[in-house]
Design a protein around this motif. Structure first.
Motif, PDB file in Angstrom:
ATOM      1  N   LYS A   1       0.814  -1.211   0.000  1.00 17.33           N
ATOM      2  CA  LYS A   1       0.000   0.000   0.000  1.00 17.33           C
ATOM      3  C   LYS A   1       0.851   1.266   0.000  1.00 17.33           C
ATOM      4  CE  LYS A   1      -3.483  -1.201   2.731  1.00 17.33           C
ATOM      5  NZ  LYS A   1      -4.140  -1.116   4.045  1.00 17.33           N
ATOM      6  N   VAL A   2       1.897   1.304   0.817  1.00 21.01           N
ATOM      7  CA  VAL A   2       2.582   2.580   1.016  1.00 21.01           C
ATOM      8  C   VAL A   2       3.888   2.734   0.228  1.00 21.01           C
ATOM      9  CG1 VAL A   2       1.651   3.039   3.290  1.00 21.01           C
ATOM     10  CG2 VAL A   2       3.761   1.741   3.073  1.00 21.01           C
ATOM     11  N   CYS A   3       4.446   1.645  -0.286  1.00 15.71           N
ATOM     12  CA  CYS A   3       5.794   1.764  -0.824  1.00 15.71           C
ATOM     13  C   CYS A   3       5.829   2.039  -2.320  1.00 15.71           C
ATOM     14  CB  CYS A   3       6.588   0.507  -0.513  1.00 15.71           C
ATOM     15  SG  CYS A   3       6.792   0.283   1.240  1.00 15.71           S
ATOM     16  N   ASP A   4       6.875   2.759  -2.747  1.00 12.83           N
ATOM     17  CA  ASP A   4       7.102   3.005  -4.168  1.00 12.83           C
ATOM     18  C   ASP A   4       7.894   1.863  -4.783  1.00 12.83           C
ATOM     19  OD1 ASP A   4       5.917   5.537  -3.924  1.00 12.83           O
ATOM     20  OD2 ASP A   4       7.813   6.343  -3.159  1.00 12.83           O
ATOM     21  N   ARG A   5       8.629   1.166  -3.937  1.00 14.20           N
ATOM     22  CA  ARG A   5       9.559   0.165  -4.452  1.00 14.20           C
ATOM     23  C   ARG A   5       9.804  -0.798  -3.307  1.00 14.20           C
ATOM     24  NH1 ARG A   5      15.465   0.872  -4.747  1.00 14.20           N
ATOM     25  NH2 ARG A   5      15.552   2.841  -3.635  1.00 14.20           N
ATOM     26  N   ILE A   6       9.929  -2.081  -3.627  1.00 16.81           N
ATOM     27  CA  ILE A   6      10.131  -3.077  -2.577  1.00 16.81           C
ATOM     28  C   ILE A   6      11.494  -3.718  -2.769  1.00 16.81           C
ATOM     29  CG2 ILE A   6       9.323  -5.252  -1.589  1.00 16.81           C
ATOM     30  CD1 ILE A   6       6.533  -4.527  -2.542  1.00 16.81           C
ATOM     31  N   VAL A   7      12.285  -3.746  -1.726  1.00 15.31           N
ATOM     32  CA  VAL A   7      13.575  -4.420  -1.788  1.00 15.31           C
ATOM     33  C   VAL A   7      13.496  -5.658  -0.920  1.00 15.31           C
ATOM     34  CG1 VAL A   7      16.023  -4.260  -1.209  1.00 15.31           C
ATOM     35  CG2 VAL A   7      14.846  -2.293  -2.223  1.00 15.31           C
ATOM     36  N   LEU A   8      13.903  -6.777  -1.493  1.00 13.64           N
ATOM     37  CA  LEU A   8      13.840  -8.042  -0.755  1.00 13.64           C
ATOM     38  C   LEU A   8      15.223  -8.415  -0.264  1.00 13.64           C
ATOM     39  CD1 LEU A   8      12.373 -10.635   0.135  1.00 13.64           C
ATOM     40  CD2 LEU A   8      12.766 -11.538  -2.160  1.00 13.64           C
ATOM     41  N   LEU A   9      15.313  -8.656   1.015  1.00 15.54           N
ATOM     42  CA  LEU A   9      16.593  -9.008   1.640  1.00 15.54           C
ATOM     43  C   LEU A   9      16.488 -10.454   2.105  1.00 15.54           C
ATOM     44  CD1 LEU A   9      19.027  -7.116   2.147  1.00 15.54           C
ATOM     45  CD2 LEU A   9      18.282  -6.942   4.512  1.00 15.54           C
ATOM     46  N   LYS A  10      17.531 -11.224   1.820  1.00 14.89           N
ATOM     47  CA  LYS A  10      17.503 -12.637   2.199  1.00 14.89           C
ATOM     48  C   LYS A  10      18.916 -13.050   2.552  1.00 14.89           C
ATOM     49  CE  LYS A  10      15.671 -16.658   0.045  1.00 14.89           C
ATOM     50  NZ  LYS A  10      15.069 -17.211  -1.169  1.00 14.89           N
ATOM     51  N   ASN A  11      19.085 -13.682   3.676  1.00  7.62           N
ATOM     52  CA  ASN A  11      20.403 -14.151   4.117  1.00  7.62           C
ATOM     53  C   ASN A  11      21.472 -13.065   4.030  1.00  7.62           C
ATOM     54  OD1 ASN A  11      19.358 -16.658   4.635  1.00  7.62           O
ATOM     55  ND2 ASN A  11      19.823 -17.398   2.569  1.00  7.62           N
ATOM     56  N   GLY A  12      21.095 -11.859   4.377  1.00 10.26           N
ATOM     57  CA  GLY A  12      22.084 -10.790   4.410  1.00 10.26           C
ATOM     58  C   GLY A  12      22.388 -10.150   3.077  1.00 10.26           C
ATOM     59  N   THR A  13      21.670 -10.536   2.024  1.00 17.99           N
ATOM     60  CA  THR A  13      21.922  -9.969   0.701  1.00 17.99           C
ATOM     61  C   THR A  13      20.611  -9.460   0.111  1.00 17.99           C
ATOM     62  OG1 THR A  13      23.408 -11.831   0.447  1.00 17.99           O
ATOM     63  CG2 THR A  13      23.097 -10.422  -1.469  1.00 17.99           C
ATOM     64  N   ASP A  14      20.688  -8.391  -0.674  1.00 19.77           N
ATOM     65  CA  ASP A  14      19.476  -7.962  -1.361  1.00 19.77           C
ATOM     66  C   ASP A  14      19.320  -8.820  -2.610  1.00 19.77           C
ATOM     67  OD1 ASP A  14      21.847  -6.595  -2.200  1.00 19.77           O
ATOM     68  OD2 ASP A  14      20.579  -5.504  -3.627  1.00 19.77           O
ATOM     69  N   VAL A  15      18.191  -9.470  -2.718  1.00 20.45           N
ATOM     70  CA  VAL A  15      18.037 -10.425  -3.817  1.00 20.45           C
ATOM     71  C   VAL A  15      17.054  -9.950  -4.875  1.00 20.45           C
ATOM     72  CG1 VAL A  15      18.705 -12.447  -2.482  1.00 20.45           C
ATOM     73  CG2 VAL A  15      16.337 -11.702  -2.488  1.00 20.45           C
ATOM     74  N   GLY A  16      16.543  -8.755  -4.758  1.00 19.91           N
ATOM     75  CA  GLY A  16      15.656  -8.316  -5.823  1.00 19.91           C
ATOM     76  C   GLY A  16      14.931  -7.051  -5.459  1.00 19.91           C
ATOM     77  N   GLU A  17      14.452  -6.365  -6.514  1.00 18.02           N
ATOM     78  CA  GLU A  17      13.720  -5.136  -6.305  1.00 18.02           C
ATOM     79  C   GLU A  17      12.422  -5.272  -7.068  1.00 18.02           C
ATOM     80  OE1 GLU A  17      16.340  -1.661  -6.498  1.00 18.02           O
ATOM     81  OE2 GLU A  17      14.628  -0.634  -7.365  1.00 18.02           O
ATOM     82  N   PHE A  18      11.298  -4.886  -6.464  1.00 20.40           N
ATOM     83  CA  PHE A  18      10.017  -5.152  -7.094  1.00 20.40           C
ATOM     84  C   PHE A  18       9.141  -3.906  -7.101  1.00 20.40           C
ATOM     85  CE2 PHE A  18      11.675  -8.844  -4.971  1.00 20.40           C
ATOM     86  CZ  PHE A  18      11.761  -9.758  -6.019  1.00 20.40           C
ATOM     87  N   ASP A  19       8.283  -3.886  -8.097  1.00 19.35           N
ATOM     88  CA  ASP A  19       7.301  -2.812  -8.203  1.00 19.35           C
ATOM     89  C   ASP A  19       6.061  -3.269  -7.448  1.00 19.35           C
ATOM     90  OD1 ASP A  19       5.358  -1.059  -8.854  1.00 19.35           O
ATOM     91  OD2 ASP A  19       5.886  -0.975 -10.997  1.00 19.35           O
ATOM     92  N   PRO A  20       5.656  -2.533  -6.420  1.00 20.47           N
ATOM     93  CA  PRO A  20       4.523  -2.995  -5.617  1.00 20.47           C
ATOM     94  C   PRO A  20       3.250  -3.144  -6.437  1.00 20.47           C
ATOM     95  CG  PRO A  20       5.232  -0.797  -4.938  1.00 20.47           C
ATOM     96  CD  PRO A  20       6.226  -1.276  -5.926  1.00 20.47           C
ATOM     97  N   GLY A  21       3.159  -2.473  -7.565  1.00 19.20           N
ATOM     98  CA  GLY A  21       1.961  -2.589  -8.387  1.00 19.20           C
ATOM     99  C   GLY A  21       1.907  -3.911  -9.127  1.00 19.20           C
ATOM    100  N   ARG A  22       3.029  -4.580  -9.244  1.00 20.89           N
ATOM    101  CA  ARG A  22       3.064  -5.757 -10.102  1.00 20.89           C
ATOM    102  C   ARG A  22       3.273  -7.072  -9.365  1.00 20.89           C
ATOM    103  NH1 ARG A  22       6.910  -3.560 -14.690  1.00 20.89           N
ATOM    104  NH2 ARG A  22       5.645  -1.791 -15.407  1.00 20.89           N
TER     105      ARG A  22
END
Lengths: 825, 325
Positions: A228-249
């Motif tokens: 709802k609130v974010c422009d962009r989602i960053v996924l963190l896993k095991n201490g590493t950023d593993v992807g960036e996502f569009d909250p609309g999609r």
């Protein structure tokens, strides 16, 4: 501060032209011992955007935020602030970027009022502020809360400890939003305690500040909020950023899948289907305690039962109730067989940090490894060794200290402890918090084995995905079990749906206390009424007490105790205790009678040195993290030694001016009465009205909060001790004026008496909660008791016992009234 | 170097042992000769502080800020009880006096565990009460000890005093209880983390209560012996042992936060405090030092050995916090 400044091209090819990034983190590594919390983590933050940071527990989100807020220095990697390379985020960058953070583990001083918590952050550090600053701060605090959380119902003059969890979270968020130069706002699980409409208000606030150009990093497990609130989602896993996502999609489901879904894979493999038909080991019908309402449940041997629901719905309370009832049946909750409890709060509720892995595993099975009354080493080693081999700990041997293990491996040891004890019912409270995926799989395996072995496993997790390993799931909401899922219904979707089943919450936030109950609960009631009652008794027994001259006499002997107790109070304010003030007052006594009476200048210098010595003692206790009780005990040798060097024999004299001063009279009041009043007013002013008084009290309550607000904890502690030293000096002075001479040994009783007085005066020994006026009243009451006992011809030997009994009964009564108050609330 | 440091950290008893050795040599230097008599005398003199220190250690090890400030009053009370009752029967007097020490500990535990008054305040207050019993009762109680018991306690076996043998036996029994029995394990668990101990199925309240009772009995035993050795009970007999015993308990490796104890370390801690006191006495009389120097040096020494021995433990604690966070 001294970091090298390299120019670095900061622009990133992101398609559309964007403003210069506020902050770029690249290839950040952070390790604690053998635990790698972050490895090659990247994060870029632009002004005016809301970045949602998601990831499973233990993915390193909190660590990354600590790097951003300057709490931790990365082991490796580069940080670029507005195009400038820095080694770590220091105070300078925090000010430059305007970084503010609402912490998950709230950074509030619970003993300070709401507005004082704000004031700690937004007031200059000068010693004095213009009059009326408290009114001003109260207004600002109320306005701030009202702006972001309309209808918050929080009284800003109440201490934070009186607020509900939701109230505290609102205060914490507003504290972060308050920064005038806010440029980067970090919200770490900001809505964990908030109701839905409060969360809506927060989201509006987030949109508002981001529209004004503030960058927001929003961390949450509630994926719908993130969307709802974010422009962009960053996924963190095991201490590493593993992807960036569009909250609309992207849907929350996809995110859950990306986050791990490890539990699901195992659940498929597990043999679910046939309902367990073992004996019922835990059952409840209509069970209720504070925090739980009308609980119906049933757990059989040979099944894993999940307890799910939103955080704060009463799941841990339920588990602890089952554990507490392990010795049979209370009310309608019945527990059959032995119960063991495995907590996911390893540091707080699980691990014994001074012990080896072996001892940590064996501690619940002592009965089994004992022979002839002694713990059999061979049997313990066999028992622990078998678990050590089975669980493949990453450690040298079973005798390694438990603290050499990573969090996940410590958790395995705790589960091994629970299973090894041979309990029939295993309760697990969020055991996978902060545990990596691989270890989680091992833990699920252990639970399956326990089920196969015919145990009843009750499993609570804050990660809904983990509920898929359960045979049945009870979903809780506000202390009630709202639904039961079993068979094919046990899935993340249905758990989430059931968790949100009835979103309407009964409003329980912020309840105002009436003026009357506030007065009755005031800490001043007891000491002041004690003083008045004892004075009245004195007067009843001996009417002469009412004359001015005998009042002077009675109060005259009380003054030294008044100052001694205030000195003790300042040490208690810092959360410590002064066991050496008997001799330090004796030293002050000697200095006044032998040195000050000879030369005013030398005397004053020596007394100032005593105050400085107290401040240094405070610094030592803080810097070396020493137990204050032992240091002050040791220091008393020093006070005694110095006193004996100054004068090996009792004697000396009270300086002429001091005796004269003590005998004077202000208007109709004799000097001792004036001194008591001045001491009470002065103490009250320093602690409650002086701006730095907030820091003095904060020091005893929450070190992190003080330091995060930019105040020096060391200085605060030293000031507390210096004030204690000053009071010691005043106690020594007035004692000299009363006794006309010095003897270092006569003031020994002040130690115990001052502690007793501080307690009766309404202070909390745990620190930060003090009441100067109460302390003064209690000191007067304590010395009036002595004269009362003399008047009614009680054996003087009994006086100590009376004092002792008073202390115990006061504390026991206070405990009972508090308990009643907390039940009523 | 780091390994040596690691070793010292694991066995904090090293500090008081080293300290005793250094002070022993220093006294030898002052006297001009190093003889074992110095050690045996110090061991005999340290009896009472040592018993109190061991009792304090047990109480402090139960954690949560537990401490027994009433010890010296229990000591005095039990001393009077023993001198009075030994008139009737020495054995009865001995046993009852020690048991009364245990009852005092039970009172402390009741107020602390069940009325939930902080231990420091509890024992401060009960100490007043125990002392009042002494003040009221002392006029009606017998002061002089039983002659037979005195002869037994003050006898020497070779160069070793009977007191030292008694204390050594107590130390061995206590070490077995603390390090080999289930109770000892439970006590150390409760001291490290009471919540975790409760959740691990340990009856926390009972364990803490037992710790106070053991502490009380040791104080009582100290009182019984002290009355015999000092030739009688008197009101302030416990006073001079308060500081050395508390100091010995902490210098000997007892963690102030609980959960860690060392019978050996605390015993040597008491020996060290006694040696230090006799060293300073000797130095004082030989060099005519001002009387305050003794206390000054003692205080400074105490604080500095604390800084050395406690700091190591704390660093480890902090690391725990980091890893488990």
């Amino acid at each position: 501060m001294g970091s090298s400044i390299d120019e670095l091209p900061a622009a990133r090819a992101t398609g559309a032209p964007r403003a210069e990034p506020l902050l770029v983190l690249e290839d950040i590594d952070k390790s604690f011992g053998i635990t790698q919390a972050l490895s090659d983590a990247d994060l870029t933050v632009y002004p005016g955007e809301v970045v949602g940071l998601v990831g499973p527990n233990g993915a390193g989100k909190s660590t990354l935020m600590k790097v951003i807020t300057g709490v931790l220095e990365p082991t490796d990697g580069s940080i670029t602030v507005r195009g400038r390379r820095v080694a770590r985020v220091s105070q300078r960058e925090i000010v430059e970027l305007g970084i503010a953070c609402a912490y998950q583990d709230l950074s509030l001083c619970t003993n300070l009022s709401v507005y004082e918590n704000f004031a700690l952050l937004n007031m200059d550090h000068g010693a004095w502020s213009p009059r009326g600053w408290r009114k001003e701060q109260q207004g600002q605090a109320a306005a701030l809360l009202e702006r972001y959380f309309p209808g918050h119902g929080i009284d800003v003059t109440e201490p934070v400890s009186a607020l509900s969890l939701a109230g505290r979270q609102m205060v914490e968020i507003c504290k972060a939003l308050m920064d005038d130069h806010l440029g980067l706002l970090v919200l770490d699980e900001p809505t964990s305690a908030l109701s839905a409409n409060r969360a809506e208000q927060l989201h509006a606030a987030v949109r508002e500040v981001s529209a004004a150009g503030v960058a927001v990093i929003y961390i949450s497990h509630k994926l719908d909020e993130i969307q709802k609130v974010c422009d962009r989602i960053v996924l963190l896993k095991n201490g590493t950023d593993v992807g960036e996502f569009d909250p609309g999609r992207i849907t929350p489901d996809d995110l859950v899948g990306l986050m791990g879904g490890g539990a699901r894979a195992l659940a498929d493999a597990s043999s679910r289907g046939e309902p367990a038909d073992g004996p019922v080991l835990v059952s409840a019908s209509g069970y209720g305690v504070p925090g739980l309402t009308d609980i119906d449940l049933e757990v059989r041997a040979g099944e894993i039962v999940g307890i799910a629901g939103l955080v704060g719905s009463g799941q841990p309370t339920l588990l602890k109730s089952i554990f507490a009832r392990r010795r049979g049946r209370v009310g309608t909750l019945r527990v059959g067989g032995q119960v063991s409890y495995v907590s996911g709060d390893r540091a707080g509720e699980g691990v014994f940090p001074l012990w080896s892995i072996l001892d940590n595993i064996v501690v619940s099975s002592l009965r089994g490894v004992t022979r002839l009354g002694l713990v059999d080493r061979k049997r313990s080693a066999t028992l622990a060794g078998s678990w050590f081999d089975r669980l493949r700990f990453r450690a040298e041997s079973v005798n390694s200290p438990i603290t050499s293990l990573s969090g996940g491996n410590q958790q395995k040891a705790l589960i091994a402890r629970g299973l090894a004890s041979g309990a029939d019912v295993i309760l697990l409270n969020d055991p996978t918090a902060g545990v990596d995926i691989e270890t989680k799989q091992e833990i699920y395996g252990l639970l399956s084995e326990a089920r196969a072995a015919g145990k009843a496993v009750v499993f609570h997790s804050t990660e809904d995905a983990e509920m898929e390993i359960c045979d049945r799931v009870y979903v809780m909401r506000e202390g009630r079990v709202t639904s039961e899922l079993s068979g094919a219904d046990v899935s993340v979707d249905s758990v989430v749906r059931a968790s949100f089943a009835e979103v309407e919450r009964t409003a329980t936030e912020g309840r105002r206390r009436s003026a009357m109950s506030r007065l009755l609960q005031s800490r001043l009631v007891l000491p002041i009424s004690a003083m008045l009652v004892i004075f009245a008794l004195n007067a009843a027994v001996n009417p002469n007490v009412l004359t001015l001259s005998s009042a002077r006499l009675l109060l005259g002997t009380a003054v030294p105790l008044v100052f001694a107790a205030l000195g003790q109070m300042f040490v208690v304010t810092a959360g410590d205790i002064d066991m050496g003030n008997g001799y330090s007052i004796g030293l002050a006594n000697v200095l006044v009678a032998f040195v000050l009476s000879g030369s005013l200048v030398v005397g004053l210098v020596s007394l100032v040195l005593l105050v400085a010595a107290y401040a240094l003692m405070g610094a030592l206790i803080h810097l070396r993290q020493l137990p204050a009780i032992v240091v002050t005990l040791g220091a008393q040798f020093v006070w005694l030694g110095v006193a004996l060097i100054v004068s090996p024999v009792p004697g000396g004299q009270s300086p002429q001016w001091l005796s004269t001063l003590y005998r004077t009279q202000v208007l109709v009041l004799p000097m001792p009465a004036v001194l008591c009043l001045v001491a009470a007013a002065g103490g009250w002013f320093v602690v409650f009205r002086w701006k730095y008084g907030m820091v003095l009290r904060g020091v005893g309550n929450n070190r992190d909060a003080i330091e995060r607000s930019g105040w020096s904890f060391l200085l605060g502690k030293m000031t507390n001790y210096a004030l204690a030293g000053l009071m010691v000096v005043l106690a020594g002075m007035s004692f000299t004026a009363v006794t006309y001479a010095a003897d270092v040994n006569t003031s020994l009783a002040f130690c115990m008496m001052s502690i007793a007085t501080v307690i009766v005066g309404g202070c909390e020994m745990s620190g930060g909660v003090v009441e100067p006026i109460g302390v003064v009243a209690a000191a007067v009451a304590m010395s009036l008791i002595t004269s009362l006992l003399v008047f009614i011809k009680v054996d003087s030997n009994l006086q100590m016992a009376v004092t002792g009994l008073i202390i115990i009964s006061v504390l026991a009564t206070r405990l009972i009234t508090r308990r009643r108050a907390s039940v009523a609330a | 170097m780091t390994r040596a440091w690691e070793f010292v950290r694991r066995y904090p008893a090293i500090w008081p042992i080293l300290g005793s050795l250094v002070l022993f040599l220093l006294i030898g230097m002052l006297n001009g000769s190093v003889g074992s008599t110095i050690l045996f005398t110090a061991a005999r003199l340290s009896t009472f502080a040592l018993l109190l220190a061991l009792g304090q250690m047990v109480v402090v090890t139960s954690g949560d800020g537990a401490i027994d400030l009433s010890q010296i009053y229990i000591l005095t009370l039990c001393a009077y009880v023993s001198t009075t009752l030994m008139d009737t029967s020495p054995v009865l007097g001995f046993v009852l006096a020690v048991l009364i020490g245990g009852v005092c500990g039970l009172v402390n535990a009741f107020v602390n565990v069940y009325l939930k008054v902080p231990a420091m305040v509890t024992t401060l207050a009960t100490g007043y009460i125990f002392f009042t019993l002494v003040l009221i009762g002392s006029s009606r109680m017998k002061v002089l000890p039983n002659a037979g018991f005195v002869a037994l306690v003050t006898r020497d076996v070779g160069p070793v005093s009977a007191q030292t043998i008694i204390v050594a036996l107590v130390g061995v029994v206590l070490a077995v209880v603390l390090y080999r029995t289930p109770y000892g394990k439970q006590l150390h668990a409760v001291g490290q983390n009471r919540t975790a101990a409760t959740l691990a199925g340990i009856p926390t309240g009972r364990v803490v209560t037992t710790a106070f009772v053991i502490g009380g009995m040791l104080s009582g035993l100290a009182g019984v012996l002290a009355a015999a050795v000092m030739g009688g009970a008197f009101q302030d007999m416990g006073l001079s042992y308060f500081l050395p015993s508390v100091a010995a308990a902490f210098v000997g490796g007892t963690a102030a936060s609980g959960g860690r104890s060392s019978v050996l370390g605390v015993s040597f801690g008491a020996l060290m405090m006694t040696l230090m006191s006799s060293f300073l006495n000797t130095a004082e009389s030989m060099y005519h030092l001002p009387s305050g120097i003794k206390q000054l040096v003692m205080g400074a020494f105490l604080v500095s050995i604390l800084i050395l021995s406690v700091a190591g433990v704390r660093t480890r604690r902090r690391q725990v916090g980091m890893v488990t966070a």
